[in-house]
Design a protein around this motif. Structure first.
Motif, PDB file in Angstrom:
ATOM      1  N   PHE A   1      15.327 -61.703  -8.297  1.00  0.00           N
ATOM      2  CA  PHE A   1      13.970 -61.586  -7.767  1.00  0.00           C
ATOM      3  C   PHE A   1      13.247 -62.921  -7.902  1.00  0.00           C
ATOM      4  O   PHE A   1      13.599 -63.750  -8.723  1.00  0.00           O
ATOM      5  N   GLY A   2      12.259 -63.107  -7.038  1.00  0.00           N
ATOM      6  CA  GLY A   2      11.434 -64.304  -7.107  1.00  0.00           C
ATOM      7  C   GLY A   2      11.963 -65.508  -6.362  1.00  0.00           C
ATOM      8  O   GLY A   2      11.459 -66.616  -6.532  1.00  0.00           O
ATOM      9  N   GLU A   3      12.958 -65.311  -5.507  1.00  0.00           N
ATOM     10  CA  GLU A   3      13.562 -66.460  -4.829  1.00  0.00           C
ATOM     11  C   GLU A   3      12.593 -67.195  -3.906  1.00  0.00           C
ATOM     12  O   GLU A   3      12.729 -68.389  -3.699  1.00  0.00           O
ATOM     13  N   MET A   4      11.591 -66.502  -3.371  1.00  0.00           N
ATOM     14  CA  MET A   4      10.637 -67.184  -2.498  1.00  0.00           C
ATOM     15  C   MET A   4       9.887 -68.277  -3.248  1.00  0.00           C
ATOM     16  O   MET A   4       9.465 -69.266  -2.654  1.00  0.00           O
ATOM     17  N   ALA A   5       9.729 -68.110  -4.562  1.00  0.00           N
ATOM     18  CA  ALA A   5       9.020 -69.109  -5.368  1.00  0.00           C
ATOM     19  C   ALA A   5       9.716 -70.464  -5.327  1.00  0.00           C
ATOM     20  O   ALA A   5       9.060 -71.499  -5.456  1.00  0.00           O
TER      21      ALA A   5
ATOM     22  N   TRP B   1      12.926 -68.545 -10.100  1.00  0.00           N
ATOM     23  CA  TRP B   1      13.760 -67.486  -9.529  1.00  0.00           C
ATOM     24  C   TRP B   1      14.552 -66.872 -10.682  1.00  0.00           C
ATOM     25  O   TRP B   1      15.037 -67.592 -11.552  1.00  0.00           O
ATOM     26  N   TYR B   2      14.681 -65.545 -10.702  1.00  0.00           N
ATOM     27  CA  TYR B   2      15.271 -64.817 -11.814  1.00  0.00           C
ATOM     28  C   TYR B   2      16.517 -64.037 -11.401  1.00  0.00           C
ATOM     29  O   TYR B   2      16.582 -63.497 -10.297  1.00  0.00           O
ATOM     30  N   VAL B   3      17.454 -63.954 -12.342  1.00  0.00           N
ATOM     31  CA  VAL B   3      18.645 -63.119 -12.205  1.00  0.00           C
ATOM     32  C   VAL B   3      18.683 -62.199 -13.422  1.00  0.00           C
ATOM     33  O   VAL B   3      18.560 -62.669 -14.557  1.00  0.00           O
ATOM     34  N   VAL B   4      18.830 -60.899 -13.176  1.00  0.00           N
ATOM     35  CA  VAL B   4      18.942 -59.951 -14.276  1.00  0.00           C
ATOM     36  C   VAL B   4      20.391 -59.978 -14.768  1.00  0.00           C
ATOM     37  O   VAL B   4      21.312 -59.650 -14.022  1.00  0.00           O
TER      38      VAL B   4
END
Length: 178
Positions: A85-89, A54-57
């Protein structure tokens, strides 16, 4: 930009997923995040790759795009500092639904799924709280998507077209009515 643990903790506390967390709960995650600087025009991950983080800009801008059966990819969103973005991962380890590319030089903080899963297996309360926050975001998105789909099936000109039948089947079979 030098991303210190204190700066990362403050930054995470301002995100949608962590805004209700105490400083102590955020502190559980800070050492688990990786910080990465990525040049403009680079791919963070491609659609259909396995979701592993999961990513944070932190700084910069990224573009979310979805490949199409015909023609160029469709740009879905531009994300900037504070967006995630990518929290579902973190939840399902399934293939990514879109590609993410940097628009500008970007600083990202990312949480590996393996670290999140480890915390969950240990019964960590902060990890459970993050899981609940992710579920809330996903529920909100599901409700928004359902509203959009319902608006689409209300279009009178569509009648009994194959597209309308397909959309109706999707709504009947895959939408949670809550």
């Amino acid at each position: 930009m030098d991303v210190t643990p204190d700066l990362l903790a403050k930054f995470l506390g301002k995100t949608d997923l962590f805004h209700d967390f105490s400083p102590e709960e955020i502190a559980v995650f800070v050492p688990l995040f990786r910080v990465e600087r990525v040049d403009a025009g680079r791919c963070i991950f491609e659609e259909r790759s396995i979701g592993d983080a999961w990513y944070v800009v932190i700084a910069g801008e990224v573009m979310v795009s979805k490949s199409m059966d015909v023609g160029p990819a469709h740009v879905l969103a531009h994300l900037e500092a504070g967006d995630c973005f990518g929290e579902m991962a973190l939840i399902d380890n399934a293939p990514r639904m879109a590609s993410i590319d940097t628009i500008t030089s970007t600083v990202l903080a990312w949480l590996p799924r393996t670290e999140f899963v480890r915390l969950m297996q240990e019964g960590n309360i902060a990890a459970t709280k993050l899981s609940n926050a992710i579920c809330s975001v996903l529920c909100k998105r599901q409700r928004q998507l359902t509203a959009i789909l319902l608006d689409l099936i209300d279009v009178p000109d569509w009648g009994e077209s194959p597209e309308m039948q397909a959309l109706t089947n999707v709504l009947r079979d895959h939408v949670t009515w809550n």
